[in-house]
Design a protein around this motif. Sequence first.
Motif, PDB file in Angstrom:
ATOM      1  N   LEU A  20       0.829  -1.197   0.000  1.00 13.29           N
ATOM      2  CA  LEU A  20       0.000   0.000   0.000  1.00 13.29           C
ATOM      3  C   LEU A  20       0.868   1.253   0.000  1.00 13.29           C
ATOM      4  O   LEU A  20       1.965   1.258   0.572  1.00 13.29           O
ATOM      5  CB  LEU A  20      -0.926   0.001   1.227  1.00 13.29           C
ATOM      6  N   VAL A  21       0.368   2.319  -0.634  1.00 15.53           N
ATOM      7  CA  VAL A  21       1.095   3.589  -0.666  1.00 15.53           C
ATOM      8  C   VAL A  21       0.133   4.720  -0.315  1.00 15.53           C
ATOM      9  O   VAL A  21      -1.091   4.557  -0.363  1.00 15.53           O
ATOM     10  CB  VAL A  21       1.735   3.842  -2.049  1.00 15.53           C
ATOM     11  N   SER A  22       0.683   5.869   0.023  1.00 14.94           N
ATOM     12  CA  SER A  22      -0.139   7.033   0.366  1.00 14.94           C
ATOM     13  C   SER A  22      -0.751   7.641  -0.890  1.00 14.94           C
ATOM     14  O   SER A  22      -0.368   7.324  -2.018  1.00 14.94           O
ATOM     15  CB  SER A  22       0.712   8.075   1.079  1.00 14.94           C
ATOM     16  N   ALA A  26       0.709   7.611  -4.611  1.00 19.73           N
ATOM     17  CA  ALA A  26      -0.114   7.045  -5.674  1.00 19.73           C
ATOM     18  C   ALA A  26      -0.263   8.016  -6.836  1.00 19.73           C
ATOM     19  O   ALA A  26      -0.123   7.647  -8.005  1.00 19.73           O
ATOM     20  CB  ALA A  26      -1.491   6.660  -5.124  1.00 19.73           C
ATOM     21  N   ALA A  27      -0.545   9.279  -6.515  1.00 22.94           N
ATOM     22  CA  ALA A  27      -0.696  10.292  -7.567  1.00 22.94           C
ATOM     23  C   ALA A  27       0.610  10.492  -8.323  1.00 22.94           C
ATOM     24  O   ALA A  27       0.623  10.638  -9.559  1.00 22.94           O
ATOM     25  CB  ALA A  27      -1.173  11.605  -6.955  1.00 22.94           C
ATOM     26  N   GLU A  28       1.732  10.475  -7.594  1.00 23.16           N
ATOM     27  CA  GLU A  28       3.027  10.649  -8.239  1.00 23.16           C
ATOM     28  C   GLU A  28       3.352   9.465  -9.152  1.00 23.16           C
ATOM     29  O   GLU A  28       3.872   9.639 -10.253  1.00 23.16           O
ATOM     30  CB  GLU A  28       4.123  10.799  -7.176  1.00 23.16           C
ATOM     31  N   VAL A  49      -7.678   1.393   1.255  1.00 26.64           N
ATOM     32  CA  VAL A  49      -8.117   1.007   2.601  1.00 26.64           C
ATOM     33  C   VAL A  49      -7.783   2.147   3.559  1.00 26.64           C
ATOM     34  O   VAL A  49      -6.857   2.927   3.314  1.00 26.64           O
ATOM     35  CB  VAL A  49      -7.424  -0.290   3.069  1.00 26.64           C
ATOM     36  N   PRO A  50      -8.530   2.270   4.653  1.00 27.07           N
ATOM     37  CA  PRO A  50      -8.242   3.345   5.602  1.00 27.07           C
ATOM     38  C   PRO A  50      -6.950   3.076   6.365  1.00 27.07           C
ATOM     39  O   PRO A  50      -6.614   1.944   6.670  1.00 27.07           O
ATOM     40  CB  PRO A  50      -9.454   3.306   6.539  1.00 27.07           C
ATOM     41  N   GLU A  51      -6.206   4.143   6.623  1.00 25.43           N
ATOM     42  CA  GLU A  51      -4.999   4.038   7.439  1.00 25.43           C
ATOM     43  C   GLU A  51      -5.370   4.275   8.889  1.00 25.43           C
ATOM     44  O   GLU A  51      -5.945   5.316   9.237  1.00 25.43           O
ATOM     45  CB  GLU A  51      -3.957   5.057   6.980  1.00 25.43           C
ATOM     46  N   GLN A  52      -5.092   3.280   9.717  1.00 25.58           N
ATOM     47  CA  GLN A  52      -5.501   3.344  11.115  1.00 25.58           C
ATOM     48  C   GLN A  52      -4.942   4.573  11.814  1.00 25.58           C
ATOM     49  O   GLN A  52      -3.768   4.920  11.634  1.00 25.58           O
ATOM     50  CB  GLN A  52      -5.054   2.082  11.857  1.00 25.58           C
TER      51      GLN A  52
END
Length: 430
Positions: A20-22, A26-28, A49-52
């Motif tokens: 998973l990436v932020s 992701a946009a980059e 997915v949500p980041e806890q």
Amino acid sequence: MVKEKEPRAQSRFDSRHEELVSAAEAAELLGVKRATLYTYVSRGLVRCVPEQGTKENRYVKADLERLKTRHDARAGHAAVAAGALRWGEPVIDSAVSRVGTEGLAYRGHAAVRLAEEGRSLEDVAELLWTGTLPAEPVRWPSPELPLQPSAVAELLPKRSPPVTVLQAVVPLLGAWDEVRFAAPAEQERIRGRRLLRHLAAWVCAAHAPARVARALKEETVAASLAVAWGATAKRAPEMLNRALVLCADHELNMSTFAARVTASSGADLYACVSAALAALSGPRHGGACDRIEALLQEVGRPERARTVVHERLRRGESVPGFGHPLYPEGDPRTPPLLEAAYALRPEPVGVRVLRAVEEAMREAGHPAATVDIGLVALAVALGLPAGTAAAVFAVGRSAGWVAHVLEQREQGHVLRPRARYVGTPVTPPT
């Protein structure tokens, strides 16, 4: 400045094994703004997915890479080169087939045209192996039966999928061929013809071994398949032949590359085909047809197609059989197969279910169906058992595997890529 609102996370899928990436990463990676990223999520093309402990989401990197590859393909073949070995440019020279903006071509002949003209798999195999399309229809002789199908059947569970059966049979056929080593090209072509005939006849060995000998006596590979599976439709050999031709080759996919690597070691033809079948057995290669068959069972009735598709997308799950990285405008091999399947009357429930799934995906704006959907539709239309779609793919693709083995041997070099070491730095001696 108005801050874009992140989309609702799809928290119901199992993300434990996903990288998973932020949102920023992701946009980059995609080279887009965050608003565009969020649009991809809403369309079901990227899962998150949500980041806890935060209000932010994490995005599935594999989805992003798949989407970027498809976008790069739209920019032209050269743009994909940076992703070599990951749906990128060929890493070795080959004259067997080409995937380009004009579609798939075998030695310069459009694959779809060959299929629609009714050219046999035998004709296409000779084209792939020699570079020349036969002027007259080719007929291969029926090979001898070195193994007793009943004896082989005793070694296999009756519910063995056809591809599993072929994985068991090919090495046995090789063991009976004592002159298979370091064979000249012409002898390998003879061996290839014999092997393709055997593959088509042996697909039924686990559950109907008595049909193997009858299937071998048929005049064509497609007719052998029809007899092996007990297909009763009058057009069964014609329809199966169309599928075989469309599956005959596709550049350097995983199974073909496995065959070439094995050939470069000097291994015999049976070993090369066994390596290709081993690669095909992986769920990321030959498993697409199996997943589509499972989807058919899940949907059950045509009227449930939209509900099942929309629920899968809402949960962040994929719908198998849609979107091919090398065909951003749609897989050209699929329409001829669907056309043949949809033309059969009366139309089986399974075909109507697939048609409804295809319509639901198209209405939702998702990529077009792949050849796997076409293969399953054809198998369902002909009333063939589960697992046969993948076997049709394997038998057809074996023509390409043989072609690449012959080409690799002609080139003569060993396929041995180097690794780029990324582990712990080596401590220099003191």
